[in-house]
Design a protein around this motif. Structure first.
Motif, PDB file in Angstrom:
ATOM      1  N   THR A 294       1.058  -1.481  -0.070  1.00  0.00           N
ATOM      2  CA  THR A 294      -0.213  -0.072   0.118  1.00  0.00           C
ATOM      3  C   THR A 294       1.253   1.277  -0.320  1.00  0.00           C
ATOM      4  O   THR A 294       1.884   1.005   0.348  1.00  0.00           O
ATOM      5  CB  THR A 294      -1.011  -0.014   1.272  1.00  0.00           C
ATOM      6  OG1 THR A 294      -0.294   0.097   2.484  1.00  0.00           O
ATOM      7  CG2 THR A 294      -1.664  -0.957   1.116  1.00  0.00           C
ATOM      8  N   ASN A 295       0.578   2.386  -0.707  1.00  0.00           N
ATOM      9  CA  ASN A 295       1.207   3.380  -1.010  1.00  0.00           C
ATOM     10  C   ASN A 295       0.287   4.834  -1.012  1.00  0.00           C
ATOM     11  O   ASN A 295       0.723   5.619  -1.712  1.00  0.00           O
ATOM     12  CB  ASN A 295       2.189   3.550  -2.241  1.00  0.00           C
ATOM     13  CG  ASN A 295       3.001   4.668  -2.357  1.00  0.00           C
ATOM     14  OD1 ASN A 295       4.067   4.816  -1.197  1.00  0.00           O
ATOM     15  ND2 ASN A 295       3.738   4.650  -3.020  1.00  0.00           N
ATOM     16  N   GLY A 296      -0.782   4.589  -0.566  1.00  0.00           N
ATOM     17  CA  GLY A 296      -1.903   5.673  -0.578  1.00  0.00           C
ATOM     18  C   GLY A 296      -2.925   5.944   0.139  1.00  0.00           C
ATOM     19  O   GLY A 296      -3.299   4.973   0.586  1.00  0.00           O
ATOM     20  N   GLY A 297      -3.499   6.223   0.019  1.00  0.00           N
ATOM     21  CA  GLY A 297      -5.012   6.614   0.761  1.00  0.00           C
ATOM     22  C   GLY A 297      -6.025   5.356   0.080  1.00  0.00           C
ATOM     23  O   GLY A 297      -6.291   4.517   0.928  1.00  0.00           O
ATOM     24  N   ARG A 298      -5.585   6.177  -0.783  1.00  0.00           N
ATOM     25  CA  ARG A 298      -6.988   4.585  -1.751  1.00  0.00           C
ATOM     26  C   ARG A 298      -6.234   4.325  -2.852  1.00  0.00           C
ATOM     27  O   ARG A 298      -5.159   4.627  -3.549  1.00  0.00           O
ATOM     28  CB  ARG A 298      -7.566   5.674  -2.940  1.00  0.00           C
ATOM     29  CG  ARG A 298      -8.770   6.767  -1.677  1.00  0.00           C
ATOM     30  CD  ARG A 298     -10.220   7.077  -3.254  1.00  0.00           C
ATOM     31  NE  ARG A 298      -9.057   8.056  -4.193  1.00  0.00           N
ATOM     32  CZ  ARG A 298     -10.409   9.010  -5.222  1.00  0.00           C
ATOM     33  NH1 ARG A 298     -10.801   8.554  -5.353  1.00  0.00           N
ATOM     34  NH2 ARG A 298      -9.563   9.728  -5.242  1.00  0.00           N
ATOM     35  N   VAL A 299      -6.247   2.921  -2.253  1.00  0.00           N
ATOM     36  CA  VAL A 299      -5.316   1.532  -2.432  1.00  0.00           C
ATOM     37  C   VAL A 299      -5.912   1.180  -4.327  1.00  0.00           C
ATOM     38  O   VAL A 299      -4.681   1.516  -5.093  1.00  0.00           O
ATOM     39  CB  VAL A 299      -4.906   0.499  -1.484  1.00  0.00           C
ATOM     40  CG1 VAL A 299      -3.966  -0.026  -1.742  1.00  0.00           C
ATOM     41  CG2 VAL A 299      -4.355   1.550  -0.272  1.00  0.00           C
ATOM     42  N   LEU A 300      -6.793   0.554  -4.352  1.00  0.00           N
ATOM     43  CA  LEU A 300      -7.510  -0.187  -4.671  1.00  0.00           C
ATOM     44  C   LEU A 300      -8.597  -0.017  -5.296  1.00  0.00           C
ATOM     45  O   LEU A 300      -8.905   0.680  -5.019  1.00  0.00           O
ATOM     46  CB  LEU A 300      -6.306  -1.422  -5.227  1.00  0.00           C
ATOM     47  CG  LEU A 300      -5.418  -2.158  -4.414  1.00  0.00           C
ATOM     48  CD1 LEU A 300      -5.838  -3.716  -3.940  1.00  0.00           C
ATOM     49  CD2 LEU A 300      -4.804  -2.213  -5.549  1.00  0.00           C
ATOM     50  N   GLY A 301      -8.575   0.040  -7.040  1.00  0.00           N
ATOM     51  CA  GLY A 301     -10.808  -0.143  -7.446  1.00  0.00           C
ATOM     52  C   GLY A 301     -10.468  -0.974  -7.550  1.00  0.00           C
ATOM     53  O   GLY A 301     -10.029  -1.171  -9.210  1.00  0.00           O
ATOM     54  N   VAL A 302     -11.830  -1.864  -7.044  1.00  0.00           N
ATOM     55  CA  VAL A 302     -11.666  -2.882  -7.701  1.00  0.00           C
ATOM     56  C   VAL A 302     -13.114  -3.077  -8.404  1.00  0.00           C
ATOM     57  O   VAL A 302     -13.863  -2.896  -7.993  1.00  0.00           O
ATOM     58  CB  VAL A 302     -12.228  -4.577  -6.450  1.00  0.00           C
ATOM     59  CG1 VAL A 302     -12.946  -5.212  -6.770  1.00  0.00           C
ATOM     60  CG2 VAL A 302     -10.447  -4.339  -5.746  1.00  0.00           C
ATOM     61  N   THR A 303     -13.056  -3.251  -9.846  1.00  0.00           N
ATOM     62  CA  THR A 303     -14.108  -2.828 -10.997  1.00  0.00           C
ATOM     63  C   THR A 303     -14.283  -4.263 -11.000  1.00  0.00           C
ATOM     64  O   THR A 303     -13.687  -5.609 -11.692  1.00  0.00           O
ATOM     65  CB  THR A 303     -13.608  -1.936 -11.725  1.00  0.00           C
ATOM     66  OG1 THR A 303     -12.680  -1.060 -11.108  1.00  0.00           O
ATOM     67  CG2 THR A 303     -14.828  -1.199 -12.929  1.00  0.00           C
ATOM     68  N   ALA A 304     -15.948  -4.654 -11.209  1.00  0.00           N
ATOM     69  CA  ALA A 304     -16.417  -5.698 -12.066  1.00  0.00           C
ATOM     70  C   ALA A 304     -18.015  -5.679 -12.639  1.00  0.00           C
ATOM     71  O   ALA A 304     -17.964  -4.688 -12.909  1.00  0.00           O
ATOM     72  CB  ALA A 304     -17.185  -6.364 -10.301  1.00  0.00           C
ATOM     73  N   LYS A 305     -17.590  -5.465 -13.817  1.00  0.00           N
ATOM     74  CA  LYS A 305     -18.395  -5.752 -15.115  1.00  0.00           C
ATOM     75  C   LYS A 305     -19.574  -7.301 -14.614  1.00  0.00           C
ATOM     76  O   LYS A 305     -19.522  -8.034 -14.208  1.00  0.00           O
ATOM     77  CB  LYS A 305     -18.040  -6.194 -16.683  1.00  0.00           C
ATOM     78  CG  LYS A 305     -16.987  -5.168 -17.217  1.00  0.00           C
ATOM     79  CD  LYS A 305     -16.577  -5.881 -18.380  1.00  0.00           C
ATOM     80  CE  LYS A 305     -15.307  -4.850 -18.655  1.00  0.00           C
ATOM     81  NZ  LYS A 305     -15.734  -5.150 -20.042  1.00  0.00           N
ATOM     82  N   GLY A 306     -21.306  -6.695 -15.227  1.00  0.00           N
ATOM     83  CA  GLY A 306     -21.998  -8.005 -14.964  1.00  0.00           C
ATOM     84  C   GLY A 306     -23.391  -7.606 -15.792  1.00  0.00           C
ATOM     85  O   GLY A 306     -23.284  -6.398 -16.493  1.00  0.00           O
ATOM     86  N   LYS A 307     -24.205  -8.392 -15.765  1.00  0.00           N
ATOM     87  CA  LYS A 307     -25.040  -8.270 -17.185  1.00  0.00           C
ATOM     88  C   LYS A 307     -25.754  -7.022 -16.620  1.00  0.00           C
ATOM     89  O   LYS A 307     -26.838  -6.475 -16.737  1.00  0.00           O
ATOM     90  CB  LYS A 307     -25.672  -9.176 -17.301  1.00  0.00           C
ATOM     91  CG  LYS A 307     -27.058 -10.280 -16.137  1.00  0.00           C
ATOM     92  CD  LYS A 307     -27.448 -11.643 -16.893  1.00  0.00           C
ATOM     93  CE  LYS A 307     -28.217 -11.949 -15.254  1.00  0.00           C
ATOM     94  NZ  LYS A 307     -27.469 -12.676 -14.945  1.00  0.00           N
ATOM     95  N   ASP A 308     -26.080  -7.249 -14.587  1.00  0.00           N
ATOM     96  CA  ASP A 308     -27.054  -5.784 -13.910  1.00  0.00           C
ATOM     97  C   ASP A 308     -26.108  -5.826 -13.266  1.00  0.00           C
ATOM     98  O   ASP A 308     -25.383  -6.012 -12.686  1.00  0.00           O
ATOM     99  CB  ASP A 308     -28.408  -6.898 -14.045  1.00  0.00           C
ATOM    100  CG  ASP A 308     -28.233  -7.665 -13.565  1.00  0.00           C
ATOM    101  OD1 ASP A 308     -27.327  -8.263 -12.491  1.00  0.00           O
ATOM    102  OD2 ASP A 308     -29.438  -8.709 -13.637  1.00  0.00           O
TER     103      ASP A 308
END
Ligand code: AMP
Ligand code: GLY
Length: 420
Positions: A376-390
């Motif tokens: 980790t190297n910041g306040g916001r670390v990761l953006g976990v992004t997912a795609k779905g049909k809805d």
């Protein structure tokens, strides 16, 4: 071609991820980038605010196209520095980036060109502001004029709060020089929607809508942050509404900038509030949103390099964007304590497991590579992004991935995409 992206967050990772899919792009550089970005781009160790240095580096290294991700670089005039060197660059010049750099400029523009927004007054003197605030209706919203990392906005429910707010902004200068002028705004209510648009000075193409979650904790509790999660599309942003916003807010804003002698090429991010009296403009940003870019660019089918080139050449009117017919959710994993003090340097586990999953993309915001491992190297670390049909499917996938990734003091919201 050789492309350079300026910035170091999840937004820049999303831009680079999308550019890396283009057959026209041979090599990507990022200044300064971060640990995760270094998997797709060569990171150049120049801070994003050292705009002349970056322009010199791009000239020396014969970069074909540069994309500016960060607001600070734009407001410092990075695009002008590139143009002076005859380099191709995507982003607004300094005289147009003021759309984000000064809330007073933005509000005065909206008023002059009849673009629907909250009523407001501008103050340059704390005493005069306090006199006004003793007589006005509540709640009101106080805004420091300049850039304040999204934190220069205070919602005040009574006179006492407002008077303290004036002291914070104008007297104690808690937001620095941003507080030499202040806007006092009418308080509005309604769902907030983010619409990012590609602009070429004359023409504008809106992207699919998104919604952000600005507060640190579930149910919109805690302090304001840069954004703890997003989803796309917004169910509030109907076809009719998008037509209305295009005609009443978006195009008039772009035309206004041209008439003011400040033609805008780049991204205008329209922060909308859908009030009972119709859509109104909360604010403009002069770049992709973070984490809006993560949920929007992952739905774009069109080659992003074609869009940037068309914008620079003033022919966005010849282009139609194609979008995936799905939903996306981005959950931000932050360092415990964010947006206040937090510690960094903790090892991140579970990232390998997410690789090669078609519907999961992990954007790095604040990570570094240390001895071959991500920390980790910041306040916001990761953006976990997912795609779905809805939205439900996208959310389930995102939170499954969130449960598989870990680091010490991992902090995140569990309700991204629930309140729609
Ligand atoms: P801004 O930086 O202008 O987008 O403001 C940050 C946040 O403050 C927005 O996302 C809104 O939630 C809130 N806000 C700003 N202006 C207003 C307003 N006039 N009425 C109600 N809420 C506001
Ligand atoms: N997510 C809000 C912003 O980028 O300003």
């Amino acid at each position: 071609m050789k492309v350079l992206v300026v910035g170091s967050g999840g937004r820049e990772h999303a831009i680079i991820w999308k550019l890396s899919k283009s057959k026209k792009v041979d090599k990507i550089y990022c200044a300064p980038g971060n640990g995760g970005i270094s998997e797709l781009a060569e990171c150049i160790n120049i801070p994003a605010i050292e705009v002349t240095k970056i322009a010199d580096w791009a000239k020396e290294n014969e970069i074909d196209l540069t994309v500016i991700g960060m607001d600070d670089s734009l407001i410092l005039g990075i695009v002008d520095r590139f143009e002076e060197r005859g380099l191709r660059v995507f982003g607004p010049r300094q005289n147009a980036a003021i759309l984000e750099g000064s809330k007073v400029f933005a509000k005065d523009l909206m008023k002059k060109y009849n673009i629907p927004t909250a009523g407001y007054e501008v103050f340059e003197d704390a005493g005069v502001a306090k006199k006004y605030l003793k007589e006005c209706d509540y709640p009101v919203v106080l805004k420091a004029d300049g850039l304040a990392l999204g934190k220069g906005v205070l919602i005040c429910h009574c006179v006492e709060e407002a008077l303290d707010g004036v002291d914070e902004i104008m007297v104690d200068k808690k937001f620095g020089a941003a507080g030499s002028k202040m806007v006092v705004e009418e308080f509005m209510t309604g769902p907030e929607v983010s619409v990012l648009t590609f602009c070429d000075g004359e023409h504008l193409i809106p992207m699919v809508s998104a919604q952000d979650h600005k507060r640190a904790f579930d149910n919109d509790q805690g302090l304001n942050t840069g954004g703890m999660g997003t989803f796309s599309p917004s169910k509030f942003y109907t076809e009719d509404l998008s037509q209305q916003c295009y005609e009443e807010l978006f195009l008039p804003s772009l035309k206004a900038m041209k008439l003011e002698g400040r033609p805008f090429t780049g991204i205008i991010f329209f922060g909308l509030m859908l009030t009972p009296n119709g859509p109104k403009l909360l604010e403009y940003n002069a770049r992709f949103g973070d984490p809006e870019a993560q949920v929007v660019l992952t739905r774009l089918k069109t080659d992003l390099i074609d869009v940037f080139n068309a914008a620079i050449d003033g022919r966005l009117n010849e282009l139609t964007l194609e979008w995936e017919d799905n939903s996306t959710v981005c959950v931000v994993l932050a360092s415990g304590g964010y947006p206040l003090a937090y510690e960094k340097g903790y090892e991140i586990t579970g990232l390998d497991q997410q690789k090669n999953k078609e519907d999961i993309i992990i954007f790095h915001a604040g990570t570094a590579l240390k001895e071959g491992k991500y920390v980790t190297n910041g306040g916001r670390v990761l953006g976990v992004t997912a795609k779905g049909k809805d939205m439900n499917e996208a959310r389930e996938k995102a939170y499954k991935a969130v449960s598989e990734i870990d680091f010490l003091y991992k902090q995140y919201r569990t309700d991204i995409g629930i309140k729609r």
